[in-house]
Design an enzyme around this catalytic site. Structure first.
Site, PDB file in Angstrom:
ATOM      1  N   HIS A 134       0.830  -1.195   0.000  1.00  0.00           N
ATOM      2  CA  HIS A 134       0.000   0.000   0.000  1.00  0.00           C
ATOM      3  C   HIS A 134       0.877   1.262   0.000  1.00  0.00           C
ATOM      4  CE1 HIS A 134      -3.688   2.222   0.727  1.00  0.00           C
ATOM      5  NE2 HIS A 134      -3.009   2.959   1.580  1.00  0.00           N
TER       6      HIS A 134
ATOM      7  N   GLU B  97      -1.255  -5.414  -4.126  1.00  0.00           N
ATOM      8  CA  GLU B  97      -2.007  -5.064  -2.925  1.00  0.00           C
ATOM      9  C   GLU B  97      -3.350  -5.787  -2.904  1.00  0.00           C
ATOM     10  OE1 GLU B  97      -2.874  -0.927  -2.815  1.00  0.00           O
ATOM     11  OE2 GLU B  97      -3.984  -1.053  -0.944  1.00  0.00           O
TER      12      GLU B  97
ATOM     13  N   ASN C  64      26.927 -23.103  -4.250  1.00  0.00           N
ATOM     14  CA  ASN C  64      27.612 -24.385  -4.276  1.00  0.00           C
ATOM     15  C   ASN C  64      26.889 -25.413  -3.432  1.00  0.00           C
ATOM     16  OD1 ASN C  64      29.676 -24.031  -6.028  1.00  0.00           O
ATOM     17  ND2 ASN C  64      31.165 -23.385  -4.481  1.00  0.00           N
TER      18      ASN C  64
END
Lengths: 705, 149
Positions: A46, A68, A430
């Site tokens: 918002h 929203e 990794n």
């Protein structure tokens, strides 16, 4: 138009903040949706919508508006959280980031997001009939749990803990409804609390009952800890199949009046902390105990009003530089004072000077300390983006990975934060790519389908210790030796001679990569050698430990700051050099005849171990360090420095002493100077070069090869 | 005075100094300050013409021997020797010269391209030749001088 520049800077900063909150919360949403998270996420979207519209970035406003709406629907329980929805939200978030970056660069953004907006709108239509438990706020659950009733010794223990400055919390842990092995989850909760620095005082039902699965979907714990409550909470939320953890501070009254669970069940955990009842009903006038955890929570999320100011980083850097100057002058004044003292035995003026010098010294120390603190950031600034990264990587590789993070609040200098970020990303990649096995393989090996990567940070003496630990397939020293030989990094002989631990360190060798195929993620040419170089460049140390089949742990030790360090000053060829004390193990005085030559390399035997020597004079001044030049009559000084497991002795002409030095970089006009990382100004105004120990080690290896 | 005459008499301010028997000059806009010789800390393994670093009021500034840089014979240090600290691309660097003589105003039309220098070792670093009272002044291309090849 006049002031838009300034407004844009503010807007960009705020947008970055909101985007960050959105990212974290969308992840939370996926793992464990709660009304709190939904409310916060809605607020963030918002706010962002409002500010981007106000600034005239309509596309951005449009996109946040769509997000929203989705959050609002989630909040009202109209739609459910699903992986596809989360993916869409993340797409939208990435677009927001890209837009923000464009605006930061050029003031406008031309990214088209109609499609995304449409896809979010579609999500709203896909209403589901099943509003599952996962999506309903905890309050709707009618299972008011039976109350935890303390026995006398447990109550004593809790009170003693409070007297000792610990905080005692009441946890209600709810498991997902379909949890299969509830006792295992309960055990994991207990272990997680233990591992995060909490002590379980009591539980309901008791531990035996927990072990035997004699409970429904929730259980309660009384925990004493000196750690921030969020720390414990997030550790628990990291365990899979935990639906919700409710925490409230325990007070004697709470236990004494068992008819109190009603307000807790209705309100979110934060509310309980806020509640004046909880604070005033306690017989002990100790509100700070309960409010402390709360303050931490609020400051980390909603910026507190007047308590902080934003300061430009450049300004902090300038301040630190100025303090650096002061540190140099302080040393200088102290030195002058001592010189005067030596000249005149009893002079009041000299005494006053020394006194003033001492005072300036103390003030400078304090000033330095505070400015250093002002430059500190919690490591969560780096950690924050990892949950999302791991999630995306895991999806990409078809693995199931849970990331557990600990110690996000650990603070370190922002300069170190900047440097550590890339190596951490690389190591985590990794772990997901090479460490954690695919779910089927894990199951076949009797492990849970979901792999765990644990990323933790904590202070240890003058260091910060960061550990990355996975429960993947681990590394096999024998196989590493094999690869090293095949790639021509080592001869077979040399490889056989390596200890298992040394063999593990092979992954840091340039050109070493054990991945069978080069993947998009891990195999892009920057290997572990770069990771290690980056860490060593800032005076850090990487260490690796692995058990085949069980997992790998990489520990990174970093200095708290890069600006001011303690160093050992030595003299070489009439010139002063500074060796960072963090790498100095010991200093020795040796007689020339103790030096033996192994091949061309000078060594000494120290406590039964051979220690290779590097003569700094030979290294820096191209002078011959041979048997002949050693046969001088003078004793030599050796500074033993260590890098991980390896040690080397630096031969110097004199040891001067220990001192705090301010690190300054050398001009790029000098080029790269091997073995020197920077310079510092000494108390007498002269310049001393700072040695880069890691470089010297390379030198030894290069010669050995 | 009209704009036209202003342009015609446009001049450059340069600091002239001596290297051996020759007079060189640096555009004054590069010059940060000129200091007496001070203790230089040798930096091993730096380019051969670099003499080391100095402490300039808390800043660490590299210092080169300009003669060595230009391939000229390096003179002994005398009381007249100076370090000219220039600032190029935001970074300071010092140059040792044998003596600083004066600030000169060189009219633009008294500056010639360095064609007649072609072939000498220092030619690469000369941006022009100025004539002042029959004296020849070699204008240094400072940016080229400080960059490493």
């Amino acid at each position: 138009m006049m002031d838009t520049g300034e407004y844009i800077a503010l807007f960009l900063e705020e947008a970055a903040e909101q985007i960050n909150i959105l990212e974290q919360d969308i992840l939370l949403l996926e793992q464990s949706p709660s009304q709190d998270v939904l409310n916060e996420i809605f607020r963030a979207a918002h706010t962002l919508k409002g500010s981007s519209r106000a600034m005239g970035f309509t596309a951005m406003g449009e996109l946040t508006h769509a997000m929203e709406d989705v959050f609002d629907a989630l909040r009202k329980g109209e739609i459910n959280v699903s992986t596809s929805l989360v993916n869409r939200l993340f797409d939208a978030l990435d677009t927001l980031k890209a837009m923000r970056d464009q605006i930061a660069e050029g003031g406008t953004s031309n990214i088209d997001c109609d499609e995304l907006v449409q896809s979010l709108r579609n999500a709203l239509q896909e209403t589901t009939t099943d509003i599952s438990a996962a999506n309903t706020p905890s309050s709707a659950q009618p299972q008011a749990p039976a109350e935890l009733v303390l026995q006398e010794h447990q109550r004593e223990a809790a009170l003693t803990a409070i007297d000792n400055g610990l905080q005692v919390y009441h946890f209600t842990v709810r498991l997902a409804e379909d949890t299969l092995m509830k006792s295992v989850r309960a055990l994991m909760v207990l272990q997680a609390i233990d591992a995060s620095g909490g002590a379980v005082i009591a539980s309901y039902p008791d531990e035996d009952a927990l072990d035997n699965e004699q409970f429904d979907d929730s259980f309660q714990l009384l925990v004493a800890t000196d750690k921030p409550i969020e720390h414990l909470r997030s550790a628990l939320m990291g365990i899979s199949e935990i639906r919700d953890v409710e925490v409230s501070p325990w007070q004697e009254a709470t236990a004494a009046v068992p008819a109190q669970p009603a307000p807790r069940a209705e309100q979110g955990p934060q509310k309980v902390l806020d509640s004046p009842v909880a604070q005033t009903t306690g017989p002990r006038p100790e509100p700070p105990i309960s409010s402390e955890g709360e303050t931490e929570k609020t400051t980390s999320r909603t910026p507190a009003m007047s308590q902080t100011v934003r300061v430009d980083v450049a300004r902090l850097d300038t301040l630190l530089n100025l303090v650096g100057e002061l540190v140099i002058d302080r040393t200088r004044i102290a030195q002058l004072g001592r010189e005067f003292e030596a000249r005149s035995q009893h002079d009041d003026l000299v005494d006053s000077l020394l006194e003033a010098a001492g005072h300036i010294g103390r003030i400078t120390d304090e000033l330095q300390e505070h400015i250093m603190k002002a430059r500190m950031l919690p490591i969560e600034h780096v950690f924050n983006r990892f949950p999302r990264m791991i999630r995306d990587l895991a999806q990409k590789f078809g693995k199931e990975v849970r990331l557990v993070m600990e110690g996000q609040e650990t603070e370190l200098d922002r300069s170190v934060i900047e440097i550590i970020s890339d190596p951490l990303i690389h190591m985590l990649r990794n772990s997901v790519d090479h460490g954690i096995e695919p779910p089927e393989v894990r199951e076949a090996a009797g492990k849970p389908r979901q792999g765990t990567i644990r990323l933790s940070a904590r202070h240890e003496e003058n260091y910060i210790l960061i550990e990355i630990e996975d429960d993947g397939k681990g590394m096999d020293p024998a196989q590493l030796r094999e690869v090293a030989v095949r790639k021509g990094i080592l001869t077979r002989d040399a490889a056989e001679r390596l200890s298992d631990r040394e063999a593990l360190s092979l992954i840091f060798a340039p050109g070493f990569s054990t991945a069978k195929e080069v993947t998009e993620v891990s195999g892009r040419g920057v290997g572990m050698d770069i990771v290690r170089n980056n860490i060593q460049r800032v005076g850090g140390i990487v260490d690796i430990d692995s058990t085949p089949g069980q997992g790998t742990r990489i520990s990174v030790r970093l200095p708290l700051t890069l600006a001011i360090i303690r160093a050992l000053l030595v003299r070489v060829n009439g010139q002063v050099y500074a060796i960072p004390l963090s790498s100095v193990l010991e200093t020795l005085k040796i007689e020339p005849e103790m030096v033996q030559f192994v091949g061309m390399r000078p060594t000494i035997v120290l406590r039964g171990r051979t220690l290779p020597l590097i003569s700094l004079k030979a290294h820096f001044y191209d002078e011959d360090f041979s048997a002949r030049s050693c046969r001088g009559e003078e004793p030599m000084f050796v500074v033993v420095v260590g890098l991980g497991e390896r040690q080397v002795g630096l031969v110097v002409s004199h040891l001067i002493g220990e001192q705090e030095i301010v690190i300054k970089s050398l001009s790029r006009y000098l080029g790269e100077i091997g073995g020197v990382s920077g310079a510092t100004i000494l108390g007498d105004g002269r310049v001393a070069l700072i040695l880069e120990v890691a470089d010297l080690f390379h030198n030894v290896s290069a010669r050995a090869a | 005075m009209s704009a036209a005459t202003m342009t015609a008499t446009a001049e450059r301010q340069v600091v002239a100094f001596r290297l051996g028997n020759e007079t060189y000059a640096i555009d004054i806009s590069y010059i940060h300050e000129i200091i007496r010789m001070k203790e230089i800390t040798f930096v091993p393994r730096a380019p051969h013409y670099m003499r080391g670093v100095i402490n300039l009021r808390g800043r660490i500034v590299p210092v080169m021997s300009l003669s060595a840089r230009l391939g000229l014979p390096v003179q002994e240090e005398t009381p007249q020797s100076r370090i000219i600290v220039v600032e190029v691309n935001g970074e300071s660097i010092g140059m040792i010269v044998d003596a600083v003589s004066e600030v000169l105003r060189l009219p633009e039309d008294h500056i010639e391209p360095p064609t007649q220098m072609a072939g000498t070792e220092s030619a690469d670093y000369i941006s022009g030749l100025g004539k002042v009272n029959d004296k020849l002044v070699l204008l240094l291309d400072v940016e080229k001088v400080v960059e490493q090849q």
